[in-house]
Design an enzyme around this catalytic site. Structure first.
Site, short mmCIF file in Angstrom:
data_model
loop_
_atom_site.label_atom_id
_atom_site.label_comp_id
_atom_site.label_asym_id
_atom_site.label_seq_id
_atom_site.Cartn_x
_atom_site.Cartn_y
_atom_site.Cartn_z
N GLY A 255 -8.48 3.30 8.74
CA GLY A 255 -8.74 1.88 8.77
C GLY A 255 -8.21 1.27 10.06
N GLY B 191 -7.20 7.57 -2.81
CA GLY B 191 -7.96 6.55 -3.53
C GLY B 191 -8.62 5.61 -2.55
N ASP C 125 0.96 -10.73 1.47
CA ASP C 125 -0.45 -10.57 1.89
C ASP C 125 -1.20 -9.84 0.79
OD1 ASP C 125 -2.71 -10.73 3.53
OD2 ASP C 125 -2.23 -8.90 4.62
N ASN D 58 -5.33 -4.88 -0.35
CA ASN D 58 -4.05 -4.21 -0.24
C ASN D 58 -3.56 -3.62 -1.56
OD1 ASN D 58 -3.85 -4.55 2.51
ND2 ASN D 58 -2.93 -6.58 2.33
N ASP E 142 0.64 -2.02 2.43
CA ASP E 142 0.60 -3.04 3.50
C ASP E 142 1.68 -4.11 3.33
OD1 ASP E 142 -0.33 -4.23 5.78
OD2 ASP E 142 -2.25 -4.88 4.97
N1 LIG Z 1 -0.63 5.39 2.22
C1 LIG Z 1 -1.96 5.33 2.38
N2 LIG Z 1 -2.75 6.29 1.86
C2 LIG Z 1 -4.09 6.25 2.03
N3 LIG Z 1 -4.74 5.30 2.70
C3 LIG Z 1 -4.01 4.31 3.25
C4 LIG Z 1 -2.59 4.28 3.12
N4 LIG Z 1 -2.13 3.17 3.77
C5 LIG Z 1 -3.22 2.56 4.28
N5 LIG Z 1 -4.35 3.24 3.97
C6 LIG Z 1 -5.73 2.88 4.36
O1 LIG Z 1 -5.72 2.16 5.58
C7 LIG Z 1 -6.24 0.84 5.40
C8 LIG Z 1 -5.42 -0.17 6.18
O2 LIG Z 1 -4.05 -0.12 5.78
P1 LIG Z 1 -3.15 -1.42 5.67
O3 LIG Z 1 -3.74 -2.35 4.68
O4 LIG Z 1 -1.75 -0.97 5.43
O5 LIG Z 1 -3.18 -2.03 7.12
P2 LIG Z 1 -4.13 -3.19 7.72
O6 LIG Z 1 -4.78 -3.95 6.63
O7 LIG Z 1 -4.94 -2.55 8.77
O8 LIG Z 1 -3.14 -4.07 8.42
P3 LIG Z 1 -3.37 -5.63 8.63
O9 LIG Z 1 -3.06 -6.24 7.28
O10 LIG Z 1 -2.39 -5.95 9.66
O11 LIG Z 1 -4.80 -5.84 9.03
C9 LIG Z 1 -6.17 0.61 3.89
O12 LIG Z 1 -7.19 -0.27 3.49
C10 LIG Z 1 -6.39 1.99 3.33
O13 LIG Z 1 -7.76 2.30 3.27
MG LIG Z 2 -4.34 -4.34 4.67
#
Ligand SMILES: Nc1ncnc2c1ncn2[C@@H]1O[C@H](COP(=O)(O)OP(=O)(O)OP(=O)(O)O)[C@@H](O)[C@H]1O
Ligand SMILES: [Mg+2]
Length: 285
Positions: free
Chosen positions: A100, A188, A222, A227, A239
């Site tokens: 992502g 997932g 958030d 999330n 997140d």
């Molecule tokens: N521990 C994890 N295991 C599997 N997939 C993950 C994990 N952490 C994050 N992801 C994947 O990465 C994506 C983005 O992660 P996250 O929501 O933490 O950051 P973000 O949304 O990019 O950050 P921001 O909120 O700053 O935009 C999630 O939607 C998920 O699909």
């Molecule tokens: Mg996120």
């Protein structure tokens, strides 16, 4: 351009040395002068020029010729140092696909002792203003707030995961270096991409986790359908960099927004008979 593990693995030790020197010198210079960099690395002029050329081709370093010949570390160079450090420790042994890319982070899958997720925080100037307002000290990187802000954001998220894992369903934090956190991989998808067979149970589970986190002193900040992840067996909250404590001056407002987002999604998509007031009561009660 995504991060390329081969590029990082193949970095020459002089290139790592150059990145590390730039990272340190950026506390003092907007553009690190070539001669200062040469003294710090101990490399000859021609060797340094060659190494910098390679680092610039990889988009890890930027150069400027005005007002003098100088160099800057950029995000990819900072990411490379972080990934290099966690690989040396063995917390990460392979980097996989990008999972992502959000406003403030890039997430990759990878391998360590088991499957891991690598989250590179990339917080820029704008968000840094918020960080600065809430802190009483000034960052060391006066000219490069993104270095400070991104590492700070990673630290915030790591601290929350560290405090919460084992108590509520969040990824287990494995390692942190600079702007990178390594955590266990969740097999997932975000709830927004799922069609739930048992939405009421999932909602209950998430509320139970939000309540547990609140009791331990953490408000997500958030929370949304993006999330919360589901893996077919359970729901996870991911997140966490923007969490606040219940004593934070805006805690009530932030918690209300989190609960409202969650309820709104489950009402709109699954027509659950739930209310924000009751849910909020359960979280803080
Ligand atoms: N521990 C994890 N295991 C599997 N997939 C993950 C994990 N952490 C994050 N992801 C994947 O990465 C994506 C983005 O992660 P996250 O929501 O933490 O950051 P973000 O949304 O990019 O950050 P921001 O909120 O700053 O935009 C999630 O939607 C998920 O699909
Ligand atoms: Mg996120």
């Amino acid at each position: 351009m995504p991060i390329d593990a081969d590029d990082i693995r193949e970095l020459h030790r002089f290139e790592i040395k150059t990145l590390l020197a730039l990272e340190r010198l950026m506390k003092r210079y907007r553009w690190v002068p070539e001669d200062v960099l040469r003294r710090r690395t101990g490399l000859s002029a021609s060797e340094l020029e060659y190494r910098l050329g390679h680092l610039m081709n990889l988009d890890m370093v930027k150069s400027s010729s005005v007002p003098y010949k100088g160099y800057q570390l950029v995000f990819r160079g900072f990411d490379a140092l972080a990934l290099h450090a966690v690989s040396r420790k063995g917390s990460v042994t392979a980097l996989g696909c990008q999972l992502g890319v959000g406003k403030e982070a890039v997430v990759y899958e990878g391998m360590g002792l088991g499957p891991v997720a690598l989250k590179f925080h990339r917080v820029g100037q704008q968000s840094f203003q918020t960080v600065r307002r809430s802190r009483t000290y000034m960052p060391e990187y006066r000219h490069f707030p993104w270095i400070f802000a991104s590492s700070f954001s990673a630290r915030q998220e790591y601290d929350a995961l560290h405090a919460l894992h084992g108590e509520i369903a969040v990824p287990v934090p494995v390692d942190i270096n600079r702007n990178l956190i390594v955590m266990t991989y969740i097999h997932g998808c975000p709830v927004v991409q799922a069609t739930l067979e048992n939405p009421a149970d999932v909602f209950e589970e998430v509320v139970e986790n939000v309540r547990g986190a609140y009791a331990l002193g953490y408000i997500h900040g958030d929370l949304s359908e993006f999330n919360v992840m589901v893996d077919g067996k359970q729901a996870w909250i991911i997140d966490w960099p923007q969490w606040v404590a219940p004593a934070h001056p805006s805690a009530d407002e932030i918690l209300l927004r989190d609960v409202t987002n969650l309820c709104t999604y489950f009402i709109r998509k699954y027509h659950l008979d739930i209310s924000v007031e009751e849910t909020l009561e359960r979280v803080v009660g």
